[in-house]
Design an enzyme around this catalytic site. Structure first.
Site, PDB file in Angstrom:
ATOM      1  CE  LYS A  90      23.656  60.538   4.177  1.00 25.76           C
ATOM      2  NZ  LYS A  90      24.896  59.721   3.945  1.00 25.76           N
ATOM      3  CD  GLN A 111      24.186  56.384  10.772  1.00 26.66           C
ATOM      4  OE1 GLN A 111      25.217  55.605  10.671  1.00 26.66           O
ATOM      5  NE2 GLN A 111      24.298  57.573  10.657  1.00 26.66           N
ATOM      6  CE  LYS A 114      25.437  57.760  14.409  1.00 31.32           C
ATOM      7  NZ  LYS A 114      26.626  57.751  13.927  1.00 31.32           N
ATOM      8  CE  LYS A 126      28.337  52.684   9.300  1.00 33.87           C
ATOM      9  NZ  LYS A 126      28.378  54.049   9.856  1.00 33.87           N
ATOM     10  N   GLY A 165      30.838  57.799   4.154  1.00 29.83           N
ATOM     11  CA  GLY A 165      32.147  57.256   4.583  1.00 29.83           C
ATOM     12  C   GLY A 165      31.925  56.654   5.854  1.00 29.83           C
ATOM     13  CG  ASP A 166      31.931  54.134   9.602  1.00 28.97           C
ATOM     14  OD1 ASP A 166      31.060  55.048  10.254  1.00 28.97           O
ATOM     15  OD2 ASP A 166      32.595  53.265  10.076  1.00 28.97           O
ATOM     16  CB  THR A 210      32.035  63.357  12.695  1.00 31.50           C
ATOM     17  OG1 THR A 210      31.443  63.118  11.416  1.00 31.50           O
ATOM     18  CG2 THR A 210      31.599  62.255  13.625  1.00 31.50           C
ATOM     19  CG  ASN A 242      36.411  62.522   8.883  1.00 33.13           C
ATOM     20  OD1 ASN A 242      35.434  62.489   9.502  1.00 33.13           O
ATOM     21  ND2 ASN A 242      36.800  63.417   8.076  1.00 33.13           N
ATOM     22  CB  SER A 382      25.583  63.374   5.323  1.00 29.15           C
ATOM     23  OG  SER A 382      26.911  62.739   5.431  1.00 29.15           O
TER      24      SER A 382
HETATM   25  P1  NDP Z   1      38.882  56.619   9.797  1.00 31.37           P
HETATM   26  O1  NDP Z   1      39.111  55.329   8.983  1.00 31.37           O
HETATM   27  O2  NDP Z   1      39.163  57.897   9.116  1.00 31.37           O
HETATM   28  O3  NDP Z   1      39.981  56.331  11.263  1.00 31.37           O
HETATM   29  C1  NDP Z   1      39.887  55.339  11.913  1.00 31.37           C
HETATM   30  C2  NDP Z   1      40.723  55.457  13.232  1.00 31.37           C
HETATM   31  O4  NDP Z   1      40.250  54.585  14.089  1.00 31.37           O
HETATM   32  C3  NDP Z   1      42.085  55.279  12.602  1.00 31.37           C
HETATM   33  O5  NDP Z   1      42.938  56.014  13.351  1.00 31.37           O
HETATM   34  C4  NDP Z   1      42.316  53.456  13.035  1.00 31.37           C
HETATM   35  O6  NDP Z   1      43.462  53.130  13.005  1.00 31.37           O
HETATM   36  C5  NDP Z   1      41.641  53.513  14.094  1.00 31.37           C
HETATM   37  N1  NDP Z   1      40.795  52.183  14.186  1.00 31.37           N
HETATM   38  C6  NDP Z   1      39.923  51.606  13.550  1.00 31.37           C
HETATM   39  N2  NDP Z   1      39.644  50.339  13.716  1.00 31.37           N
HETATM   40  C7  NDP Z   1      40.433  50.051  15.116  1.00 31.37           C
HETATM   41  C8  NDP Z   1      40.503  49.139  15.684  1.00 31.37           C
HETATM   42  N3  NDP Z   1      39.671  47.972  15.544  1.00 31.37           N
HETATM   43  N4  NDP Z   1      41.276  49.095  16.881  1.00 31.37           N
HETATM   44  C9  NDP Z   1      41.835  50.302  17.219  1.00 31.37           C
HETATM   45  N5  NDP Z   1      41.979  51.460  16.278  1.00 31.37           N
HETATM   46  C10 NDP Z   1      41.073  51.404  15.360  1.00 31.37           C
HETATM   47  O7  NDP Z   1      37.465  56.586  10.276  1.00 31.37           O
HETATM   48  P2  NDP Z   1      36.527  57.552  10.834  1.00 31.37           P
HETATM   49  O8  NDP Z   1      37.368  58.664  11.675  1.00 31.37           O
HETATM   50  O9  NDP Z   1      35.739  57.981   9.888  1.00 31.37           O
HETATM   51  O10 NDP Z   1      35.581  56.798  12.009  1.00 31.37           O
HETATM   52  C11 NDP Z   1      35.963  56.519  13.467  1.00 31.37           C
HETATM   53  C12 NDP Z   1      34.997  56.381  14.422  1.00 31.37           C
HETATM   54  O11 NDP Z   1      33.945  57.129  14.071  1.00 31.37           O
HETATM   55  C13 NDP Z   1      34.075  55.012  13.683  1.00 31.37           C
HETATM   56  O12 NDP Z   1      33.620  54.262  15.033  1.00 31.37           O
HETATM   57  C14 NDP Z   1      32.998  55.454  12.879  1.00 31.37           C
HETATM   58  O13 NDP Z   1      31.932  54.560  12.979  1.00 31.37           O
HETATM   59  C15 NDP Z   1      32.576  56.745  13.653  1.00 31.37           C
HETATM   60  N6  NDP Z   1      31.906  57.506  13.148  1.00 31.37           N
HETATM   61  C16 NDP Z   1      32.366  58.242  11.778  1.00 31.37           C
HETATM   62  C17 NDP Z   1      31.725  59.295  11.134  1.00 31.37           C
HETATM   63  C18 NDP Z   1      32.184  59.868   9.943  1.00 31.37           C
HETATM   64  O14 NDP Z   1      31.577  60.863   9.487  1.00 31.37           O
HETATM   65  N7  NDP Z   1      33.248  59.510   9.328  1.00 31.37           N
HETATM   66  C19 NDP Z   1      30.430  59.661  11.742  1.00 31.37           C
HETATM   67  C20 NDP Z   1      30.233  59.273  12.858  1.00 31.37           C
HETATM   68  C21 NDP Z   1      30.917  58.205  13.657  1.00 31.37           C
HETATM   69  P3  NDP Z   1      44.286  52.504  11.737  1.00 31.37           P
HETATM   70  O15 NDP Z   1      44.618  53.401  10.786  1.00 31.37           O
HETATM   71  O16 NDP Z   1      45.480  51.673  12.741  1.00 31.37           O
HETATM   72  O17 NDP Z   1      43.397  51.413  11.661  1.00 31.37           O
HETATM   73  O1  2IT Z   2      28.295  56.674  11.668  1.00 34.79           O
HETATM   74  C1  2IT Z   2      28.130  57.619  11.104  1.00 34.79           C
HETATM   75  O2  2IT Z   2      27.195  58.370  11.112  1.00 34.79           O
HETATM   76  C2  2IT Z   2      28.900  57.890   9.697  1.00 34.79           C
HETATM   77  N1  2IT Z   2      29.607  57.110   9.505  1.00 34.79           N
HETATM   78  C3  2IT Z   2      28.463  58.933   8.847  1.00 34.79           C
HETATM   79  C4  2IT Z   2      27.062  58.766   7.986  1.00 34.79           C
HETATM   80  C5  2IT Z   2      26.716  59.738   7.070  1.00 34.79           C
HETATM   81  O3  2IT Z   2      25.805  59.192   6.243  1.00 34.79           O
HETATM   82  O4  2IT Z   2      27.382  60.679   6.885  1.00 34.79           O
END
Ligand code: NDP
Ligand code: 2IT
Length: 450
Positions: A90, A111, A114, A126, A165-166, A210, A242, A382
Site C-alpha cells: 500500500k 511506507q 508508516k 510505492k 496518490g502522491d 493527510t 493536497n 486510504s
Molecule cells: P501535491 O502534488 O498535491 O503537491 C506538492 C506540492 O509540493 C506542490 O506545491 C509542489 O510545487 C511542491 N513540490 C513538489 N516537488 C517539489 C520540489 N522538488 N521542490 C519544491 N517544491 C516541490 O503533492 P502532495 O501534497 O500530495 O504531497 C506533498 C508531500 O506529502 C510529498 O512528500 C508526499 O510524498 C507527502 N505525502 C502525501 C500524502 C498524500 O496523501 N497525498 C500522504 C503522506 C505524505 P509545484 O507545484 O511547484 O511542483
Molecule cells: O506517502 C503516503 O503515505 C501517501 N502518498 C499516501 C499513500 C496511500 O496509500 O494513501
C-alpha cells in the site's frame, strides 16, 4: 552503532551506492534502532534487518503515450512492492520528473513503517513515473494514465497491492487510472485504488486526511509538551498541494495564524494570515502558480527560490510544517528556523528534513513530529476507504474524521511510549521508528523465513 546495524548499513551503501535517498532513509531508521537490536541478538541469525531493507519486488516498465502534437513520448514507470508482511502492498504513486528508483525505494521503505504505525492491515509499497503532469492538457494526462495502468494493472489488486496518490497524482489522475483498470479487468474492484472520487467509491475526508492528521498529531505533541496549543501560534507551511492545503485549513480552524505557503518556484508571505480560499482557487481549480496570490493580495510578499535553501524557512515562525518534498529543510534552514525561535516542526512531506537538520532540531529542543507518524493520516484513511469498498458502504465525513483523529492520537501515543520505554525523552523520531520496527519484527518472526 551496534555491529549488526553497522554491517547492514554498510552493505546497503555498497550495493546501492548511487541511490542516495534510499540510503538516507535506511540510515535514518537504522541509526535509531540500537536499543532494540541490542536486546534482540537473535535477529541477526534470521537476517531480519537484511530482509526489511530489501524490497520484495521492484517492477519497472515502459510508459509510452502520444502528446497533443502527435509526438510519441516514452516515460519510465515503477512499482516497488516493498513489504506484504502485515497487509497488501500500500502506498502512493508519484508523477514528477525527479522520480527514479532511489526515490521510489526510499518512499516504499518509509511506507512500511508508516503503515505499521497506523495499526491497520496494510503493507508497504510505492510507485510512479518521471512524467511531469505540469502544463499538460487533460487529454495528455488521461492518455498517460491509461498507458501507465495498462502495465500496472497486472501487478495490483485489492488484496495484492493498492496504489493511491502522491505528488502529481490527485483525484483527476486516480480517476483515469481507475477507469482504465476497470476497462481491462472487466470488474469493479473498488478497493484497488484509493483517493477515488466520491462519485465512484472514494471516501469522504480522504482528501483532507493527510493535512488534518498532521495537525491532529501536532496538537497531541504540543499538549504532551507543556500543555501548549496551536491557538495563536504562527505557522509556515511549505507546498500548496493536497497535504499543505488541508494542514492549513485545520491549523486555521485551531486558531493558528498561517503566514506563508509555497510551491517549487517560491513562497508567499502574508502576515495577515493566508487566504486559503484563494490558494484553493489558484492551486486546485486553476492549477496555477503561487505568485498569483499577489494579484488579489498585493500587500503579501513573494520570495522566489533561487538556491538550495528554500526562502520559506527564513520567515520567523513558531511551527514549521514542511509539506512539499524530500530534503526541503537542510541544515542551513534548520539553523535559521532555530535562530528565529521555532518550537516545533511537523513533517507533512516524506523525509522533508535532512538527517543533519533533524539532529539540529533535536539538539536544540525543537519538537519534531516525524513524517512516518505525522503524515500517516492519509494512508490510514486510504485503509478506511478500502474497508468501505469491501463493505459496499459509506461512512459520513464525521465518522471518517473521528476515526482519523483516534488513529493519530494512537500513533502519537505509540511514538511517546516507545521513546519513554527506551529513555529517549521526547525524541519522537526514534520513538516512531522503534514502535513501527517492533511491530514489523514481531510479524516477521512469526511468519518464518520469507
Ligand atoms: P501535491 O502534488 O498535491 O503537491 C506538492 C506540492 O509540493 C506542490 O506545491 C509542489 O510545487 C511542491 N513540490 C513538489 N516537488 C517539489 C520540489 N522538488 N521542490 C519544491 N517544491 C516541490 O503533492 P502532495 O501534497 O500530495 O504531497 C506533498 C508531500 O506529502 C510529498 O512528500 C508526499 O510524498 C507527502 N505525502 C502525501 C500524502 C498524500 O496523501 N497525498 C500522504 C503522506 C505524505 P509545484 O507545484 O511547484 O511542483
Ligand atoms: O506517502 C503516503 O503515505 C501517501 N502518498 C499516501 C499513500 C496511500 O496509500 O494513501
Amino acid at each position: 552503532m551496534n555491529n549488526y546495524l553497522e554491517k547492514v548499513l554498510t552493505d546497503v551503501k555498497n550495493k546501492n551506492s548511487h541511490e542516495i535517498e534510499y540510503i538516507q532513509a535506511v540510515d535514518e531508521v537504522l541509526s535509531t534502532l540500537e536499543p532494540v537490536i541490542n536486546k534482540h541478538p537473535e535477529y541477526e541469525k534470521i537476517a531480519l534487518l537484511e530482509r526489511m531493507v530489501e524490497p520484495e519486488r521492484i517492477i519497472s516498465f515502459r510508459v509510452p503515450y502520444i502528446n497533443d502534437e502527435g509526438q510519441t513520448i516514452v516515460h519510465r514507470g515503477y512499482r516497488v512492492q516493498y513489504s506484504s508482511l502485515i497487509g497488501p502492498y500500500k502506498g502512493g504513486l508519484r508523477f514528477h520528473p525527479s522520480v527514479n528508483q532511489s526515490i521510489m525505494k526510499f518512499l516504499g521503505f518509509e511506507q512500511i513503517f508508516k503503515n505499521a504505525l497506523t495499526g491497520l492491515p496494510i503493507g508497504g509499497g510505492k510507485g510512479g513515473s518521471d512524467f511531469d503532469p505540469k502544463g499538460k492538457s487533460d487529454g495528455e494526462i488521461m492518455r498517460f494514465c491509461q498507458s501507465f495502468m495498462t502495465e500496472l494493472q497486472r501487478h495490483i489488486g485489492q488484496d495484492v497491492d493498492v496504489p493511491a496518490g502522491d505528488i502529481g497524482v490527485g483525484e483527476r489522475e486516480i480517476g483515469y487510472l481507475f477507469g482504465q483498470f476497470k476497462r481491462i479487468r472487466d470488474a469493479y474492484e473498488g478497493g484497488v485504488l484509493t483517493g477515488k472520487g466520491l462519485s465512484y467509491g472514494g471516501s469522504l475526508a480522504r482528501k483532507e486526511a493527510t493535512g488534518f492528521g498532521l495537525i491532529y498529531f501536532m496538537r497531541e505533541m504540543l499538549i504532551a509538551n507543556g500543555n501548549q496549543s496551536l491557538k495563536g501560534k504562527t505557522v509556515t507551511i511549505s507546498g500548496a498541494g493536497n497535504v499543505a492545503i488541508y494542514a492549513c485549513q485545520k491549523a486555521q480552524e485551531y486558531g493558528a495564524n498561517v503566514v506563508a505557503m509555497s510551491d517549487s518556484k517560491g513562497c508567499i508571505y502574508d502576515p495577515n494570515g493566508i487566504d486559503l480560499d484563494l490558494i484553493k482557487q489558484i492551486k486546485e481549480v486553476e492549477r496555477g502558480r503561487i505568485f498569483e496570490y499577489k494579484n488579489k493580495h498585493p500587500e503579501a510578499q513573494y520570495f522566489e527560490c533561487t538556491g538550495e535553501d528554500s526562502p520559506i524557512w527564513n520567515i520567523k515562525t513558531d511551527i514549521a510544517l514542511p509539506c512539499a518534498t524530500q530534503n526541503e529543510v537542510n541544515l542551513n534552514s534548520a539553523k535559521k528556523l532555530v535562530e528565529n525561535g521555532v518550537i516545533a516542526v511537523g513533517e507533512g512531506a516524506n523525509m522533508p528534513c535532512t538527517k543533519e537538520a533533524t539532529e539540529y532540531f533535536l539538539e536544540h529542543n525543537v519538537l519534531v513530529a516525524p513524517a512516518k507518524a505525522a503524515n500517516a493520516g492519509g494512508v490510514a484513511t486510504s485503509a478506511i476507504e478500502m474497508s468501505q469498498n469491501s463493505m459496499r458502504y459509506y461512512f459520513t465525513f464525521e465518522e471518517v474524521d473521528k476515526k482519523l483523529n483516534d488513529i493519530m492520537v494512537n500513533i502519537f501515543k505509540s511514538c511517546q511510549d516507545a521513546a519513554e520505554h527506551y529513555n529517549l525523552g521526547n525524541n519522537y523520531v526514534a520513538g516512531a521508528n522503534i514502535a513501527a520496527f517492533r511491530k514489523l519484527a514481531k510479524a516477521m518472526k512469526a511468519q518464518g523465513i520469507v
